[in-house]
Design a protein around this motif. Sequence first.
Motif, PDB file in Angstrom:
ATOM      1  N   VAL A 127       0.843  -1.197   0.000  1.00  0.00           N
ATOM      2  CA  VAL A 127       0.000   0.000   0.000  1.00  0.00           C
ATOM      3  C   VAL A 127       0.879   1.249   0.000  1.00  0.00           C
ATOM      4  N   VAL A 128       1.884   1.259   0.877  1.00  0.00           N
ATOM      5  CA  VAL A 128       2.734   2.448   0.969  1.00  0.00           C
ATOM      6  C   VAL A 128       3.535   2.615  -0.329  1.00  0.00           C
ATOM      7  N   SER A 129       3.954   1.492  -0.931  1.00  0.00           N
ATOM      8  CA  SER A 129       4.711   1.574  -2.184  1.00  0.00           C
ATOM      9  C   SER A 129       3.912   2.257  -3.290  1.00  0.00           C
ATOM     10  N   LEU A 130       2.588   2.123  -3.252  1.00  0.00           N
ATOM     11  CA  LEU A 130       1.769   2.766  -4.280  1.00  0.00           C
ATOM     12  C   LEU A 130       2.026   4.272  -4.284  1.00  0.00           C
ATOM     13  N   GLY A 131       2.160   4.852  -3.085  1.00  0.00           N
ATOM     14  CA  GLY A 131       2.460   6.273  -3.009  1.00  0.00           C
ATOM     15  C   GLY A 131       3.882   6.559  -3.458  1.00  0.00           C
ATOM     16  N   ARG A 132       4.776   5.672  -3.102  1.00  0.00           N
ATOM     17  CA  ARG A 132       6.181   5.873  -3.409  1.00  0.00           C
ATOM     18  C   ARG A 132       6.434   5.872  -4.915  1.00  0.00           C
ATOM     19  N   ARG A 133       5.667   5.058  -5.622  1.00  0.00           N
ATOM     20  CA  ARG A 133       5.892   4.942  -7.060  1.00  0.00           C
ATOM     21  C   ARG A 133       5.597   6.247  -7.801  1.00  0.00           C
TER      22      ARG A 133
END
Lengths: 276, 363
Positions: A111-117
């Motif tokens: 979930v957090v990676s979605l923002g990071r991308r």
Amino acid sequence: MASSTNIPGGPHPISASRLDVEGVCVVIGRKEILRQVGFKAEAGRFSAIIGPNGSGKSTLLKAIIGELGYHGSIRLAGRLVSEENRRELSLCRAVLPQHTSVAFPLTVHEVVSLGRRVRGNEGGSYSVEDALAAVDLNGFSGRSYQQLSGGEQQRVQLARVLCQVGAPVGPEGPRWLFLDEPVSSLDIKHQLWVMRFARSFAEGGGGVVAVMHDLNLTAMFADHVLALKQGEARAEGSVQQVITSDLVSSLYECVLPVGETPGREMPFVLPQVAGH
Amino acid sequence: MSVADVSLRVRWSRTGVEGDRRNRALLVLLLLCGFLLVCIWLSMTSGAVDIRLWEYLQAVAGQHELSARDQLVIEVIRLPRMVLGVIVGGGLAIAGAVMQGLFRNPLADPGVVGVSAGASLGAAAMIVLGSSVLAPVTLHLGIYALPVAAFVGSLATTFCLYSLGRTEGQTSVATLLLAGIALSALALAMVGVLIFLADDQQLRDLNFWQLGSLAGATWGKVAAALPFVGVASLGALLMAPGLNSLFLGEAAAGHMGIHVERLKTLSIICVALATGACVAVSGGIGFVGIVVPHLLRLVIGPDHRYLLPGCVLLGASLLLLADAIARVIVAPAELPIGIVTALVGAPFFLWILLRRKGLMAGV
Ligand SMILES: Nc1ncnc2c1ncn2[C@@H]1O[C@H](COP(=O)(O)OP(=O)(O)OP(=O)(O)O)[C@@H](O)[C@H]1O
Ligand SMILES: [Mg+2]
């Protein structure tokens, strides 16, 4: 804290680092939900939107972030918020909704990676671990998102938003956080934790606009407050100007005496002494 | 819920970050490549005629003489059938995965929600009316007339479904399935009308849609389906990051910089292209689009960048396997493959539905 550290006009007097909302009307179906609402927020300040349930706070925030159609003018850093500059906008502002549902069983890390991308590895961005640490969720990255408690989910979403927004100020100018009730499902420790974080983001030069229900937290952390009622702006100004007995009582339609801490100009509301 | 949740917590490798399933996904993709090779080998060697694939490969290399009959069986029957199986299996699985990502719902599958029925209607219309009313289309498109017609049919149904099944960026499972039932019934009723109009030869062609089959695969069918499924799969792979953002809903995806409307339109086109082409060449082979993505999500998680290529590999493998079973189980006759996939897929579908019942209360 709020009043002493921040003078209006603030430490980052870049003229483009503003959010200007003028004469905004939102009509859904035949219902006029917002009427001629104006609002000014600046980078380097924490701006709060308060008002009773159904007063149009979320609607105003949605108009500001381009989720709803509106009449009037909304400019973020001088640019109109529209479908065309989605990509550009996603790099200078991030949004925490009042509620987020996740469709498939993702891990917290995913979930957090979605923002990071969104931002990639560009300087000033958080790693997933750092973002989770910033919301006090160390060691949660392997957990299943759907099995977290409501407050934990909200903090994971905040971590995702942090990864997207990165540092408060980027090479292109200040960045913005739009938060719809960021602390309403959190315990008191994490309410303070998240509010301090938002505050430090603003002090670092970024813009923060948050919808708030807790008047005490608003008084502690906000620089600038907009009070909405029945789709109209009732007051806008500093905490001391807006959070007064008269205004708050008429806003929420119950007698709410507002007290002040000795020596500091920080108003507070005690529900215990509220009348009818 | 066990498999997914246990696997969520298992730390994959000592170097990997907890909750980051990308390394595992890559490994699984590699294993799936191997599995596909095994299934290709099975598909080439099982059937009424005993073929030694190794000898054929040697013959191709010029080191061995193959009887003319064996050569014929391989090059005219088995090889096109295997290639078509790969295309159809991969296409159906990827169409299912994209549709589920778009609707944010693991039960959305072109077969279940009526898109395949729409494609059948398009194809049936082309078969029955291709020599009369639609003659100009047949003339211009040649072998592509059938897949194009099926594509138009599936596009129309997907579009209807999308407009009907969503309110405020959310799909309700109930609306989706009910709308799918209604659209399916409508499309199949219209196919019924076409059957009424059809002559004997057309009836025989139509019959093949009822169950779905890879029998009668030719290089012509391969050539007709490949461009559609290829374009749809490539498009889907390019859209994988966008589909990932949709995990959080359309609004959140928009705030993360995705052009949501464009993404939705393109996904609908991809689903329709792949479903249309697959239905045009193989009839209604059900449940591949729902079983394959679901199995993969249990193992590697929902990340579309790995899920979609995995779907192509696993979908192709499982369809070849089902086809091999269909050929062997009642040899020398052969079962329509649609029966095999339905026998396995329908209970699986019920299982997902039951497992989700708790989660879906009120949806
Ligand atoms: N899609 C919609 N259709 C019709 N009315 C709506 C819609 N969305 C919001 N409203 C109405 O607009 C008013 C303002 O809603 P909004 O969500 O902005 O309130 P809010 O101030 O955020 O309230 P809360 O404190 O409960 O979050 C409410 O009366 C609500 O019923
Ligand atoms: Mg609200």
